[in-house]
Scaffold this motif. Structure first.
Motif, mmCIF file in Angstrom:
data_model
loop_
_atom_site.group_PDB
_atom_site.id
_atom_site.type_symbol
_atom_site.label_atom_id
_atom_site.label_comp_id
_atom_site.label_asym_id
_atom_site.label_seq_id
_atom_site.Cartn_x
_atom_site.Cartn_y
_atom_site.Cartn_z
ATOM 1 N N VAL A 1 25.583 25.831 4.828
ATOM 2 C CA VAL A 1 26.320 24.684 4.324
ATOM 3 C C VAL A 1 25.601 23.439 4.818
ATOM 4 O O VAL A 1 24.915 23.462 5.843
ATOM 5 C CB VAL A 1 27.792 24.661 4.791
ATOM 6 N N TYR A 2 25.748 22.359 4.076
ATOM 7 C CA TYR A 2 25.193 21.081 4.507
ATOM 8 C C TYR A 2 26.217 20.363 5.359
ATOM 9 O O TYR A 2 27.406 20.323 5.019
ATOM 10 C CB TYR A 2 24.804 20.221 3.305
ATOM 11 N N VAL A 3 25.751 19.800 6.461
ATOM 12 C CA VAL A 3 26.622 19.061 7.366
ATOM 13 C C VAL A 3 25.994 17.706 7.652
ATOM 14 O O VAL A 3 24.779 17.558 7.638
ATOM 15 C CB VAL A 3 26.875 19.839 8.680
ATOM 16 N N ARG A 4 26.842 16.707 7.907
ATOM 17 C CA ARG A 4 26.314 15.361 8.148
ATOM 18 C C ARG A 4 25.772 15.211 9.560
ATOM 19 O O ARG A 4 24.895 14.387 9.816
ATOM 20 C CB ARG A 4 27.387 14.308 7.873
ATOM 21 N N ASP A 5 26.314 15.999 10.496
ATOM 22 C CA ASP A 5 25.903 15.907 11.895
ATOM 23 C C ASP A 5 25.984 17.317 12.480
ATOM 24 O O ASP A 5 27.075 17.897 12.545
ATOM 25 C CB ASP A 5 26.837 14.946 12.628
ATOM 26 N N GLN A 6 24.858 17.852 12.898
ATOM 27 C CA GLN A 6 24.836 19.242 13.361
ATOM 28 C C GLN A 6 25.609 19.442 14.664
ATOM 29 O O GLN A 6 26.247 20.479 14.839
ATOM 30 C CB GLN A 6 23.402 19.736 13.489
ATOM 31 N N ASP A 7 25.574 18.477 15.573
ATOM 32 C CA ASP A 7 26.330 18.628 16.815
ATOM 33 C C ASP A 7 27.834 18.617 16.550
ATOM 34 O O ASP A 7 28.585 19.406 17.131
ATOM 35 C CB ASP A 7 25.958 17.526 17.815
ATOM 36 N N GLU A 8 28.281 17.736 15.654
ATOM 37 C CA GLU A 8 29.690 17.677 15.269
ATOM 38 C C GLU A 8 30.106 18.993 14.611
ATOM 39 O O GLU A 8 31.171 19.550 14.915
ATOM 40 C CB GLU A 8 29.890 16.506 14.310
ATOM 41 N N ALA A 9 29.276 19.498 13.713
ATOM 42 C CA ALA A 9 29.575 20.758 13.026
ATOM 43 C C ALA A 9 29.614 21.921 14.019
ATOM 44 O O ALA A 9 30.503 22.776 13.955
ATOM 45 C CB ALA A 9 28.541 21.028 11.936
ATOM 46 N N LEU A 10 28.656 21.939 14.943
ATOM 47 C CA LEU A 10 28.610 23.007 15.939
ATOM 48 C C LEU A 10 29.887 23.016 16.776
ATOM 49 O O LEU A 10 30.495 24.077 16.997
ATOM 50 C CB LEU A 10 27.388 22.823 16.835
ATOM 51 N N ALA A 11 30.331 21.856 17.223
ATOM 52 C CA ALA A 11 31.566 21.777 18.004
ATOM 53 C C ALA A 11 32.754 22.289 17.193
ATOM 54 O O ALA A 11 33.606 23.028 17.707
ATOM 55 C CB ALA A 11 31.805 20.337 18.462
ATOM 56 N N PHE A 12 32.833 21.941 15.914
ATOM 57 C CA PHE A 12 33.934 22.387 15.058
ATOM 58 C C PHE A 12 33.933 23.906 14.906
ATOM 59 O O PHE A 12 34.948 24.568 15.136
ATOM 60 C CB PHE A 12 33.844 21.720 13.680
ATOM 61 N N TYR A 13 32.791 24.454 14.512
ATOM 62 C CA TYR A 13 32.734 25.888 14.227
ATOM 63 C C TYR A 13 32.898 26.738 15.485
ATOM 64 O O TYR A 13 33.509 27.807 15.433
ATOM 65 C CB TYR A 13 31.455 26.237 13.469
ATOM 66 N N VAL A 14 32.394 26.273 16.617
ATOM 67 C CA VAL A 14 32.511 27.042 17.861
ATOM 68 C C VAL A 14 33.856 26.790 18.541
ATOM 69 O O VAL A 14 34.602 27.728 18.834
ATOM 70 C CB VAL A 14 31.326 26.723 18.806
ATOM 71 N N ASP A 15 34.191 25.522 18.787
ATOM 72 C CA ASP A 15 35.389 25.203 19.570
ATOM 73 C C ASP A 15 36.691 25.369 18.792
ATOM 74 O O ASP A 15 37.719 25.726 19.362
ATOM 75 C CB ASP A 15 35.316 23.768 20.112
ATOM 76 N N LYS A 16 36.661 25.104 17.497
ATOM 77 C CA LYS A 16 37.910 25.160 16.724
ATOM 78 C C LYS A 16 38.069 26.469 15.956
ATOM 79 O O LYS A 16 39.152 27.038 15.920
ATOM 80 C CB LYS A 16 38.002 23.967 15.786
ATOM 81 N N LEU A 17 36.973 26.957 15.330
ATOM 82 C CA LEU A 17 37.095 28.183 14.532
ATOM 83 C C LEU A 17 36.757 29.445 15.311
ATOM 84 O O LEU A 17 37.030 30.544 14.840
ATOM 85 C CB LEU A 17 36.212 28.098 13.282
#
Length: 138
Positions: free
Chosen positions: A10-26
């Motif tokens: 998937v395309y993400v605007r910010d990889q660090d933000e996406a990483l935190a979401f997918y790891v910490d939240k999902l």
């Protein structure tokens, strides 16, 4: 010989933000995080599906010029990309758990055709359907 899809992205605007979401939240975990200059290959895995990686890719060089990257980011932010599907055993329990972790839902769990589904987006705008499949009749 093993064959099949190994990585989808998937395309993400910010990889660090996406990483935190997918790891910490999902609850995903990092599979690969390597850099080559400005390019970063970042993939995560769901703990129950170790054979598959979800790539969190930022539009831009060397794959895209600036105008293309801007267009892709805008399309993702509008929710125009195809939704991804996350299967869960209990949609309502997963909804409550993820809501408690700060996931913003676009649709509360509803019953449809014997299944239960809910909708949410990642911080970049990628849409997700979270689905509890129909139970097989015994």
């Amino acid at each position: 010989m093993n064959q099949g899809v190994d990585v989808a992205g998937v395309y993400v605007r910010d990889q660090d933000e996406a990483l935190a979401f997918y790891v910490d939240k999902l609850g995903f975990r990092v599979h690969t995080d390597v850099r080559n200059g400005d390019y970063r290959w970042l993939t995560v895995q769901h703990p129950d599906q170790p054979s598959f990686q979800l790539g969190l890719f930022k539009p831009g060089p060397p794959m895209h010029d600036a105008a293309t990257a801007q267009t892709l980011n805008a399309m993702v932010a509008k929710g125009a990309m195809p939704p991804l599907v996350l299967t869960v055993d209990d949609c309502r329990a997963a909804y409550d758990r993820l809501l408690g972790r700060g996931v913003e839902f676009t649709q509360e769990p509803i019953d449809r055709y014997g299944a239960v589904d809910a909708g949410f987006r990642d911080p970049s705008g990628n849409g997700w359907k979270m689905i509890q499949p129909r139970r097989a009749a015994h």
